[in-house]
Design a protein around this motif. Sequence first.
Motif, PDB file in Angstrom:
ATOM      1  N   GLU A 130      -9.736  -9.106   5.079  1.00  0.00           N
ATOM      2  CA  GLU A 130      -9.551  -7.661   5.251  1.00  0.00           C
ATOM      3  C   GLU A 130      -8.147  -7.348   5.762  1.00  0.00           C
ATOM      4  O   GLU A 130      -7.510  -6.398   5.301  1.00  0.00           O
ATOM      5  CB  GLU A 130     -10.611  -7.150   6.238  1.00  0.00           C
ATOM      6  N   ALA A 131      -7.655  -8.141   6.695  1.00  0.00           N
ATOM      7  CA  ALA A 131      -6.339  -7.882   7.286  1.00  0.00           C
ATOM      8  C   ALA A 131      -5.200  -8.379   6.404  1.00  0.00           C
ATOM      9  O   ALA A 131      -4.105  -7.821   6.416  1.00  0.00           O
ATOM     10  CB  ALA A 131      -6.246  -8.545   8.666  1.00  0.00           C
ATOM     11  N   HIS A 132      -5.449  -9.438   5.629  1.00  0.00           N
ATOM     12  CA  HIS A 132      -4.398 -10.061   4.823  1.00  0.00           C
ATOM     13  C   HIS A 132      -4.922 -10.281   3.392  1.00  0.00           C
ATOM     14  O   HIS A 132      -5.181 -11.420   2.996  1.00  0.00           O
ATOM     15  CB  HIS A 132      -3.965 -11.390   5.429  1.00  0.00           C
ATOM     16  N   PRO A 133      -5.058  -9.227   2.597  1.00  0.00           N
ATOM     17  CA  PRO A 133      -5.733  -9.347   1.297  1.00  0.00           C
ATOM     18  C   PRO A 133      -5.027 -10.228   0.287  1.00  0.00           C
ATOM     19  O   PRO A 133      -5.663 -10.728  -0.637  1.00  0.00           O
ATOM     20  CB  PRO A 133      -5.804  -7.893   0.806  1.00  0.00           C
ATOM     21  N   THR A 134      -3.717 -10.442   0.429  1.00  0.00           N
ATOM     22  CA  THR A 134      -3.022 -11.264  -0.561  1.00  0.00           C
ATOM     23  C   THR A 134      -2.525 -12.594   0.016  1.00  0.00           C
ATOM     24  O   THR A 134      -1.660 -13.234  -0.568  1.00  0.00           O
ATOM     25  CB  THR A 134      -1.833 -10.495  -1.180  1.00  0.00           C
ATOM     26  N   LEU A 135      -3.101 -13.009   1.141  1.00  0.00           N
ATOM     27  CA  LEU A 135      -2.891 -14.369   1.626  1.00  0.00           C
ATOM     28  C   LEU A 135      -4.065 -15.222   1.150  1.00  0.00           C
ATOM     29  O   LEU A 135      -5.194 -14.742   1.030  1.00  0.00           O
ATOM     30  CB  LEU A 135      -2.802 -14.414   3.150  1.00  0.00           C
ATOM     31  N   ILE A 136      -3.806 -16.487   0.867  1.00  0.00           N
ATOM     32  CA  ILE A 136      -4.829 -17.387   0.329  1.00  0.00           C
ATOM     33  C   ILE A 136      -5.518 -18.096   1.496  1.00  0.00           C
ATOM     34  O   ILE A 136      -4.907 -18.915   2.182  1.00  0.00           O
ATOM     35  CB  ILE A 136      -4.207 -18.410  -0.634  1.00  0.00           C
ATOM     36  N   ARG A 330      -7.270 -10.428  -7.815  1.00  0.00           N
ATOM     37  CA  ARG A 330      -7.902  -9.124  -8.069  1.00  0.00           C
ATOM     38  C   ARG A 330      -7.469  -8.110  -7.029  1.00  0.00           C
ATOM     39  O   ARG A 330      -7.204  -6.938  -7.360  1.00  0.00           O
ATOM     40  CB  ARG A 330      -9.431  -9.263  -8.057  1.00  0.00           C
ATOM     41  N   ARG A 331      -7.385  -8.532  -5.767  1.00  0.00           N
ATOM     42  CA  ARG A 331      -6.962  -7.587  -4.715  1.00  0.00           C
ATOM     43  C   ARG A 331      -5.515  -7.156  -4.932  1.00  0.00           C
ATOM     44  O   ARG A 331      -5.168  -5.995  -4.706  1.00  0.00           O
ATOM     45  CB  ARG A 331      -7.146  -8.228  -3.337  1.00  0.00           C
ATOM     46  N   ARG A 332      -4.660  -8.091  -5.365  1.00  0.00           N
ATOM     47  CA  ARG A 332      -3.283  -7.699  -5.672  1.00  0.00           C
ATOM     48  C   ARG A 332      -3.248  -6.689  -6.814  1.00  0.00           C
ATOM     49  O   ARG A 332      -2.527  -5.693  -6.771  1.00  0.00           O
ATOM     50  CB  ARG A 332      -2.466  -8.942  -6.052  1.00  0.00           C
ATOM     51  N   ASP A 333      -4.052  -6.947  -7.859  1.00  0.00           N
ATOM     52  CA  ASP A 333      -4.106  -6.011  -8.989  1.00  0.00           C
ATOM     53  C   ASP A 333      -4.609  -4.643  -8.556  1.00  0.00           C
ATOM     54  O   ASP A 333      -4.133  -3.610  -9.039  1.00  0.00           O
ATOM     55  CB  ASP A 333      -5.019  -6.577 -10.083  1.00  0.00           C
ATOM     56  N   ASN A 334      -5.584  -4.616  -7.631  1.00  0.00           N
ATOM     57  CA  ASN A 334      -6.112  -3.329  -7.156  1.00  0.00           C
ATOM     58  C   ASN A 334      -5.043  -2.509  -6.440  1.00  0.00           C
ATOM     59  O   ASN A 334      -4.980  -1.282  -6.580  1.00  0.00           O
ATOM     60  CB  ASN A 334      -7.301  -3.559  -6.227  1.00  0.00           C
ATOM     61  N   ILE A 335      -4.203  -3.207  -5.654  1.00  0.00           N
ATOM     62  CA  ILE A 335      -3.109  -2.512  -4.962  1.00  0.00           C
ATOM     63  C   ILE A 335      -2.153  -1.901  -5.976  1.00  0.00           C
ATOM     64  O   ILE A 335      -1.730  -0.743  -5.854  1.00  0.00           O
ATOM     65  CB  ILE A 335      -2.370  -3.488  -4.017  1.00  0.00           C
ATOM     66  N   GLN A 336      -1.803  -2.669  -7.003  1.00  0.00           N
ATOM     67  CA  GLN A 336      -0.892  -2.153  -8.019  1.00  0.00           C
ATOM     68  C   GLN A 336      -1.548  -1.042  -8.840  1.00  0.00           C
ATOM     69  O   GLN A 336      -0.893  -0.052  -9.188  1.00  0.00           O
ATOM     70  CB  GLN A 336      -0.431  -3.273  -8.953  1.00  0.00           C
ATOM     71  N   ALA A 337      -2.845  -1.200  -9.159  1.00  0.00           N
ATOM     72  CA  ALA A 337      -3.537  -0.183  -9.944  1.00  0.00           C
ATOM     73  C   ALA A 337      -3.581   1.146  -9.204  1.00  0.00           C
ATOM     74  O   ALA A 337      -3.436   2.222  -9.812  1.00  0.00           O
ATOM     75  CB  ALA A 337      -4.949  -0.656 -10.281  1.00  0.00           C
ATOM     76  N   GLU A 338      -3.777   1.102  -7.882  1.00  0.00           N
ATOM     77  CA  GLU A 338      -3.776   2.332  -7.082  1.00  0.00           C
ATOM     78  C   GLU A 338      -2.409   3.007  -7.146  1.00  0.00           C
ATOM     79  O   GLU A 338      -2.298   4.230  -7.283  1.00  0.00           O
ATOM     80  CB  GLU A 338      -4.147   2.012  -5.634  1.00  0.00           C
ATOM     81  N   TYR A 339      -1.366   2.203  -7.060  1.00  0.00           N
ATOM     82  CA  TYR A 339      -0.008   2.742  -7.159  1.00  0.00           C
ATOM     83  C   TYR A 339       0.236   3.374  -8.536  1.00  0.00           C
ATOM     84  O   TYR A 339       0.746   4.493  -8.650  1.00  0.00           O
ATOM     85  CB  TYR A 339       0.999   1.625  -6.899  1.00  0.00           C
TER      86      TYR A 339
END
Length: 430
Positions: A130-136, A330-339
């Motif tokens: 939740e705090a770091h969505p694009t860290l593995i 998927r979380r990275r894509d969601n951030i870009q899709a929102e933008y």
Amino acid sequence: MESESSSSAASVSGSPTQTEADLSRHMLELEEDDDLEVFSKDATLTDASSFSASMPMSPASMINQYKLEEQDIKDVFITVDCPESHVTSIETFVTYRVITKTTRSEFDSSEYEVRRRYQDFLWLKGKLEEAHPTLIINPLPEKFVMKGMMERFNDGFIETRRKALQKFVNRIADHPILSFNEDFKVFLTAQAWELASRKKQGPGLLSRMGETVRAVAASVRGVQNRAEEFTAMNDYVETFGQKMGMLDKIAQRIVKEQKEYLEGMKECGPVYTLWSGSEDQLVEPLKAIAGCIDNCCKVTEEQVAGLSENQVPILHEYVLCAETLKAVLRRRDNIQAEYESKVDALANKKADKENLKEEIGRLEDKVECANNTLKVDWERWKRNMQGDVKSAFVDMADTNMNYYKKRLAIWESFLTSQKTDVHLEKDTDS
């Protein structure tokens, strides 16, 4: 208006980093010198979600703020041990002792001891994502064991899980960003009632539902201008998951066949012992064969235990890792899709222009931070993975060679003893 929209969109897809030519080619490319460095420290990790919604600084400034120098000395040591079973009227569960030793100044003490159950580790993983969505974040061991492998509460399963949980928390402790997360500190230091109170402070139901709705909307809409390097990452993860899944199945089949072979040997040994009772001339050789089979059984038991406890869990962990990587992408894509949806709204004049421009700027920074974070953590994860898998394969080869040498030595000893007996008989006859 259209030129503003297109230039904003181009800032996402036109990444300055050169696209990786062929990630699949490096699936398990294990260089001799640097791939054994499993816990390397990257100095440029950051995460967009850890910043405030207003995003007052540029992405470059935020990345520079979070740059960390490489640490040669580890400053957080965690041990997970002493599992205890608990039986209540409602459920049966296992807790583990978690001992933390640290020299970090932000901790009030240098040593902590708490008890945690599996669901506490699960809570920690959720808070970190939740705090770091694009860290593995490395996966936890599965809640339920695979059918047919072992019982959920037997000693072997509990020990395998204990090792996996210790590996999970130490991977977090070795990470230059995750190790400073406040929830991680609470997990290591808080007593049970304090942790329970912390869990209740999570986002409310409506807030969680809002996040879910936005994520679903973004995934349905899809990304229009994903950079080629992230498409390559998706392809890599898909191939990686398939290959690791195949290796995992083969390893499990090997363990199953070795167990069946062991059971066959255990049945074979007593046959030679019984046979020796009816053959006066072959008593000693038959008993010797029975002894050799018994010794081989002991060696094979060690081999099966080594495969089950060491090699198979590593391969299966990276099967789970493939799913983790897919979720991160998927979380990275969601951030870009929102933008991108806000950029489209501005282009179509569907909302207040000034407010949209401000929100687009914030989301653009968030996308750039997410991209940079993922790219750096991706390289770090690949080095860790290559080191782990190479080590697992080398260890498997070494241990198998040692076990086969032991079995060979057992039978060579038997042959030598029989040759000696033959020579003694000839000398006696002469």
